[in-house]
Scaffold this motif. Structure first.
Motif, PDB file in Angstrom:
ATOM      1  N   LEU A 275      42.937 -20.053 -41.361  1.00  0.00           N
ATOM      2  CA  LEU A 275      44.098 -19.986 -42.249  1.00  0.00           C
ATOM      3  C   LEU A 275      44.342 -21.314 -42.966  1.00  0.00           C
ATOM      4  CD1 LEU A 275      46.570 -17.877 -40.059  1.00  0.00           C
ATOM      5  CD2 LEU A 275      45.332 -17.143 -42.112  1.00  0.00           C
ATOM      6  N   TRP A 276      44.341 -22.433 -42.225  1.00  0.00           N
ATOM      7  CA  TRP A 276      44.676 -23.693 -42.894  1.00  0.00           C
ATOM      8  C   TRP A 276      43.519 -24.199 -43.749  1.00  0.00           C
ATOM      9  CZ3 TRP A 276      41.927 -28.107 -42.577  1.00  0.00           C
ATOM     10  CH2 TRP A 276      41.181 -28.385 -41.431  1.00  0.00           C
ATOM     11  N   ALA A 277      42.283 -23.978 -43.327  1.00  0.00           N
ATOM     12  CA  ALA A 277      41.149 -24.463 -44.120  1.00  0.00           C
ATOM     13  C   ALA A 277      41.017 -23.675 -45.426  1.00  0.00           C
ATOM     14  CB  ALA A 277      39.867 -24.378 -43.309  1.00  0.00           C
ATOM     15  N   THR A 278      41.234 -22.363 -45.365  1.00  0.00           N
ATOM     16  CA  THR A 278      41.185 -21.557 -46.588  1.00  0.00           C
ATOM     17  C   THR A 278      42.320 -21.932 -47.525  1.00  0.00           C
ATOM     18  OG1 THR A 278      40.230 -19.733 -45.298  1.00  0.00           O
ATOM     19  CG2 THR A 278      41.043 -19.218 -47.503  1.00  0.00           C
ATOM     20  N   LEU A 279      43.515 -22.136 -46.962  1.00  0.00           N
ATOM     21  CA  LEU A 279      44.648 -22.542 -47.790  1.00  0.00           C
ATOM     22  C   LEU A 279      44.400 -23.913 -48.420  1.00  0.00           C
ATOM     23  CD1 LEU A 279      47.517 -22.088 -48.812  1.00  0.00           C
ATOM     24  CD2 LEU A 279      48.365 -23.076 -46.674  1.00  0.00           C
ATOM     25  N   LEU A 280      43.857 -24.832 -47.645  1.00  0.00           N
ATOM     26  CA  LEU A 280      43.530 -26.146 -48.194  1.00  0.00           C
ATOM     27  C   LEU A 280      42.473 -26.027 -49.289  1.00  0.00           C
ATOM     28  CD1 LEU A 280      43.883 -29.214 -48.076  1.00  0.00           C
ATOM     29  CD2 LEU A 280      42.114 -29.272 -46.304  1.00  0.00           C
ATOM     30  N   GLY A 281      41.509 -25.135 -49.090  1.00  0.00           N
ATOM     31  CA  GLY A 281      40.502 -24.901 -50.113  1.00  0.00           C
ATOM     32  C   GLY A 281      41.105 -24.378 -51.403  1.00  0.00           C
ATOM     33  N   ILE A 282      42.066 -23.460 -51.292  1.00  0.00           N
ATOM     34  CA  ILE A 282      42.737 -22.931 -52.477  1.00  0.00           C
ATOM     35  C   ILE A 282      43.473 -24.047 -53.214  1.00  0.00           C
ATOM     36  CG2 ILE A 282      44.551 -21.363 -53.276  1.00  0.00           C
ATOM     37  CD1 ILE A 282      43.789 -19.485 -50.968  1.00  0.00           C
ATOM     38  N   VAL A 283      44.166 -24.898 -52.459  1.00  0.00           N
ATOM     39  CA  VAL A 283      44.896 -26.008 -53.078  1.00  0.00           C
ATOM     40  C   VAL A 283      43.928 -26.975 -53.761  1.00  0.00           C
ATOM     41  CG1 VAL A 283      46.354 -28.007 -52.603  1.00  0.00           C
ATOM     42  CG2 VAL A 283      46.843 -25.830 -51.481  1.00  0.00           C
ATOM     43  N   VAL A 284      42.818 -27.295 -53.087  1.00  0.00           N
ATOM     44  CA  VAL A 284      41.821 -28.187 -53.684  1.00  0.00           C
ATOM     45  C   VAL A 284      41.236 -27.570 -54.938  1.00  0.00           C
ATOM     46  CG1 VAL A 284      39.523 -29.166 -53.330  1.00  0.00           C
ATOM     47  CG2 VAL A 284      41.250 -29.400 -51.554  1.00  0.00           C
ATOM     48  N   GLY A 285      40.913 -26.280 -54.872  1.00  0.00           N
ATOM     49  CA  GLY A 285      40.311 -25.629 -56.022  1.00  0.00           C
ATOM     50  C   GLY A 285      41.239 -25.512 -57.213  1.00  0.00           C
ATOM     51  N   MET A 286      42.526 -25.333 -56.972  1.00  0.00           N
ATOM     52  CA  MET A 286      43.448 -25.108 -58.087  1.00  0.00           C
ATOM     53  C   MET A 286      43.904 -26.401 -58.748  1.00  0.00           C
ATOM     54  SD  MET A 286      46.872 -23.978 -55.964  1.00  0.00           S
ATOM     55  CE  MET A 286      47.808 -23.558 -57.430  1.00  0.00           C
ATOM     56  N   MET A 287      43.636 -27.537 -58.125  1.00  0.00           N
ATOM     57  CA  MET A 287      44.054 -28.808 -58.702  1.00  0.00           C
ATOM     58  C   MET A 287      42.988 -29.332 -59.654  1.00  0.00           C
ATOM     59  SD  MET A 287      47.032 -29.495 -57.645  1.00  0.00           S
ATOM     60  CE  MET A 287      47.118 -31.187 -58.208  1.00  0.00           C
TER      61      MET A 287
ATOM     62  N   LEU B 256      32.854 -23.498 -39.526  1.00  0.00           N
ATOM     63  CA  LEU B 256      33.858 -22.492 -39.883  1.00  0.00           C
ATOM     64  C   LEU B 256      34.864 -23.079 -40.865  1.00  0.00           C
ATOM     65  CD1 LEU B 256      35.333 -19.765 -39.463  1.00  0.00           C
ATOM     66  CD2 LEU B 256      36.494 -20.821 -37.508  1.00  0.00           C
ATOM     67  N   ILE B 257      35.327 -24.282 -40.598  1.00  0.00           N
ATOM     68  CA  ILE B 257      36.288 -24.938 -41.484  1.00  0.00           C
ATOM     69  C   ILE B 257      35.669 -25.203 -42.853  1.00  0.00           C
ATOM     70  CG2 ILE B 257      37.537 -27.115 -41.837  1.00  0.00           C
ATOM     71  CD1 ILE B 257      38.031 -27.156 -38.803  1.00  0.00           C
ATOM     72  N   LEU B 258      34.414 -25.647 -42.894  1.00  0.00           N
ATOM     73  CA  LEU B 258      33.766 -25.967 -44.167  1.00  0.00           C
ATOM     74  C   LEU B 258      33.508 -24.715 -45.000  1.00  0.00           C
ATOM     75  CD1 LEU B 258      31.238 -28.698 -42.981  1.00  0.00           C
ATOM     76  CD2 LEU B 258      33.464 -29.013 -44.049  1.00  0.00           C
ATOM     77  N   VAL B 259      33.106 -23.628 -44.365  1.00  0.00           N
ATOM     78  CA  VAL B 259      32.887 -22.377 -45.094  1.00  0.00           C
ATOM     79  C   VAL B 259      34.197 -21.864 -45.681  1.00  0.00           C
ATOM     80  CG1 VAL B 259      32.278 -19.940 -44.812  1.00  0.00           C
ATOM     81  CG2 VAL B 259      30.795 -21.704 -43.851  1.00  0.00           C
ATOM     82  N   CYS B 260      35.279 -21.955 -44.896  1.00  0.00           N
ATOM     83  CA  CYS B 260      36.591 -21.526 -45.403  1.00  0.00           C
ATOM     84  C   CYS B 260      37.032 -22.390 -46.579  1.00  0.00           C
ATOM     85  CB  CYS B 260      37.622 -21.582 -44.287  1.00  0.00           C
ATOM     86  SG  CYS B 260      37.389 -20.342 -42.986  1.00  0.00           S
ATOM     87  N   MET B 261      36.805 -23.698 -46.502  1.00  0.00           N
ATOM     88  CA  MET B 261      37.109 -24.586 -47.612  1.00  0.00           C
ATOM     89  C   MET B 261      36.313 -24.184 -48.858  1.00  0.00           C
ATOM     90  SD  MET B 261      38.179 -27.250 -49.338  1.00  0.00           S
ATOM     91  CE  MET B 261      39.099 -28.312 -48.243  1.00  0.00           C
ATOM     92  N   TYR B 262      35.044 -23.920 -48.677  1.00  0.00           N
ATOM     93  CA  TYR B 262      34.143 -23.551 -49.777  1.00  0.00           C
ATOM     94  C   TYR B 262      34.643 -22.299 -50.488  1.00  0.00           C
ATOM     95  CZ  TYR B 262      29.482 -22.671 -51.882  1.00  0.00           C
ATOM     96  OH  TYR B 262      28.426 -22.439 -52.735  1.00  0.00           O
ATOM     97  N   ILE B 263      34.854 -21.241 -49.728  1.00  0.00           N
ATOM     98  CA  ILE B 263      35.271 -19.964 -50.321  1.00  0.00           C
ATOM     99  C   ILE B 263      36.670 -20.081 -50.927  1.00  0.00           C
ATOM    100  CG2 ILE B 263      35.912 -17.580 -49.738  1.00  0.00           C
ATOM    101  CD1 ILE B 263      33.566 -17.532 -47.806  1.00  0.00           C
ATOM    102  N   GLY B 264      37.581 -20.757 -50.235  1.00  0.00           N
ATOM    103  CA  GLY B 264      38.933 -20.911 -50.760  1.00  0.00           C
ATOM    104  C   GLY B 264      38.974 -21.705 -52.047  1.00  0.00           C
ATOM    105  N   ALA B 265      38.144 -22.748 -52.163  1.00  0.00           N
ATOM    106  CA  ALA B 265      38.166 -23.596 -53.359  1.00  0.00           C
ATOM    107  C   ALA B 265      37.657 -22.844 -54.588  1.00  0.00           C
ATOM    108  CB  ALA B 265      37.329 -24.850 -53.128  1.00  0.00           C
TER     109      ALA B 265
END
Length: 506
Positions: free
Chosen positions: A25-37, A63-72
């Motif tokens: 949850l937090w890694a995907t959310l962080l990825g979304i924030v990183v991607g949208m900035m 797991l954290i890195l994959v979630c960051m990748y997809i979320g961004a």
């Protein structure tokens, strides 16, 4: 098939712990924030997060890195729709129809369609990841030093060709510049220091992660600070929940874009941005509403977002089976796997057959988290876009500096980050693509070691490079890619077909 389902269920149960689900949850959310900035990219996000996961267990860190990748990659659609600025290069095609829809008061609907397309594309890519990877891994067992040499050369050539379509020569120059930088340091056979000039730091080689942080992080900071301040679409009317009728209406576009995006992801060094553009172009050719594309087409937005998100699992396929990245973020993910003791490549299916299904489960969990965040947190996340860049960019620069230093604790890596940041900025100003440069850095070691290994095995004989069947095929495809990039060659080859079918030339 049943064995695969069982292994996937087993992998999902392995991640069904409070710590793992919270990380998703937090890694995907962080990825979304990183991607949208604007100014932050998926590559930068994965690279910086890699430096924070060095002490974690391999499965938890990946797991954290994959979630960051997809979320961004998904998060980049937010700024593409509301700012007309793609949050990541993969979302450039999203701006063509997403921003016109937002300007027309349909920002909420555009967000919903982008979310639906991203989820569908990611699921198609995950299905392809689960089905193609075992087959490609089995085929890769037939690869020797000769084949891996040609695969590295083909990756550089095709990446340069597709990321710089207007001038492929610029893409090739960037790629071979990356290969040149990769030769700095001790070579793999006799440990002889090349291009070190007496420096012990250079003898240790150029670190991949500091170079990536500089090329995609510091250079992005410089580019963003040189651009005019964007205007935000502040009023978002309409529901962000996509209408089932719209999604079902363009189901063929979604499936086609998902397959195209996954295919683009598999090709070394091409990645998510080409997945979006090729999917968008294919949808436009096949659409009955092609006159609406670029003016606020729901179908165009669906195609772009489906294509770029499908390319994420597609880019992971060659990482697992060939140890060759399909995109720049996948290159960082590949480096993170090696850091955490995972050995991707042809032997992965033999040594760790369950790891593939763990990665499939990671992608599936990240996709579900992306859908949940997209439905529930779209409106609150819009406040992130209003953070002044004058406050954000210094923070990003500090993170780039700390991240580059934290990997090995060397001041030299900070200088590498700064040097590659300036180089990346210069290349972007001159319109050279950065993806081939990164791919050259990753593939340089593969190309060098396999060339030298092949020459040792044959006592200097070059014949096996063009006599072994797979090696010959890869060499022929590489040569054809180079020749077909020239308009004169394409016209010469097309002339007989035009005469045969009576099609007039230009």
């Amino acid at each position: 098939m049943l064995d695969g389902v069982y292994r996937l269920a087993e992998a999902l149960l392995g991640f069904a712990t409070p710590l793992a689900l919270a990380s998703v949850l937090w890694a995907t959310l962080l990825g979304i924030v990183v991607g949208m900035m604007p100014g932050l990219t998926a590559t930068l996000g994965v690279a910086l997060l890699t430096t924070l996961t060095l002490k974690m267990a391999a499965s938890q860190a990946l797991l954290i890195l994959v979630c960051m990748y997809i979320g961004a990659i998904y998060g980049g659609s937010r700024s593409a729709i509301l700012l007309n600025i793609p949050g990541t290069p993969a979302n450039a095609a999203t701006t063509l129809d997403g921003f016109p829809l937002a300007r027309a008061g349909q920002a909420g609907a555009a967000m919903g369609i982008a979310t639906a397309g991203s989820v569908v594309g990611s699921l198609i890519g995950i299905l392809m990841l689960a089905t193609i990877s075992p087959l490609l891994g089995e085929f890769a067992l037939k690869f020797g030093a000769f084949e891996f040499f040609w695969l590295a050369v083909f990756g550089i050539v095709i990446s340069g060709n597709l990321t710089a379509q207007q001038d492929p020569l610029k893409g090739w120059i960037a790629g071979f510049l990356g290969l040149l930088v990769a030769t700095i340091g001790q070579e793999g056979v006799h440990a002889y220091a090349r291009f070190a000039y007496g420096s012990t730091d250079l003898a240790g080689g150029i670190g991949l992660l500091p170079a990536l942080v500089g090329a995609f992080g510091f250079s992005e900071v410089l580019v963003v600070m040189c651009q005019p301040k964007p205007e935000v679409v502040r009023e978002m009317r309409g529901s962000v929940v996509p209408r089932i009728a719209d999604v079902w209406r363009y189901r063929r576009t979604a499936v086609r874009s998902g397959l195209i995006g996954t295919t683009m992801g598999i090709i070394p060094g091409v990645g998510e941005d080409m997945g979006a553009w090729v999917s968008y172009a294919a949808a436009r050719r096949a659409s009955r509403e092609r006159d609406r594309f670029g003016k606020g087409s729901v179908e165009g937005l669906m195609a772009a977002e489906t294509g770029n998100n499908a390319a994420v699992p597609g880019a992971i396929i060659p990482v697992l089976t060939l140890a060759v990245p399909g995109s720049a973020p996948a290159a960082v993910l590949l480096a993170a796997m090696f850091i955490h003791g995972v050995r991707p490549g042809p032997l992965l299916m033999i040594e760790s057959p369950g790891f593939l299904w763990e990665v499939v489960a990671m992608c599936l969990l990240a996709t579900l988290a992306m859908f949940v965040h997209g439905m529930l947190l779209t409106r609150p996340l819009l406040y992130v876009l209003r953070v002044p860049r004058e406050r954000l960019m210094p923070v990003i620069f500090v993170l780039c500096t700390v991240g580059a230093f934290a990997i090995a604790g060397r001041i030299f890596d900070i200088w590498v980050m700064l040097a590659f940041g300036l180089l990346g900025y210069l290349l972007r100003v001159l319109r050279y693509p950065l993806a081939p440069l990164v791919l050259g850095l990753v593939l340089g070691d593969i190309l060098d070691k396999n060339l030298r290994r092949a020459l040792v095995l044959t006592d200097g004989d070059l014949a096996p490079f063009v006599t072994r069947p797979i090696s010959l095929a890869l060499g022929a495809v590489t040569l054809a890619t180079i020749l077909l990039s020239y308009p004169a060659v394409r016209a010469l080859l097309a002339a007989p077909f035009r005469r045969a079918f009576g099609v007039p030339g230009r």
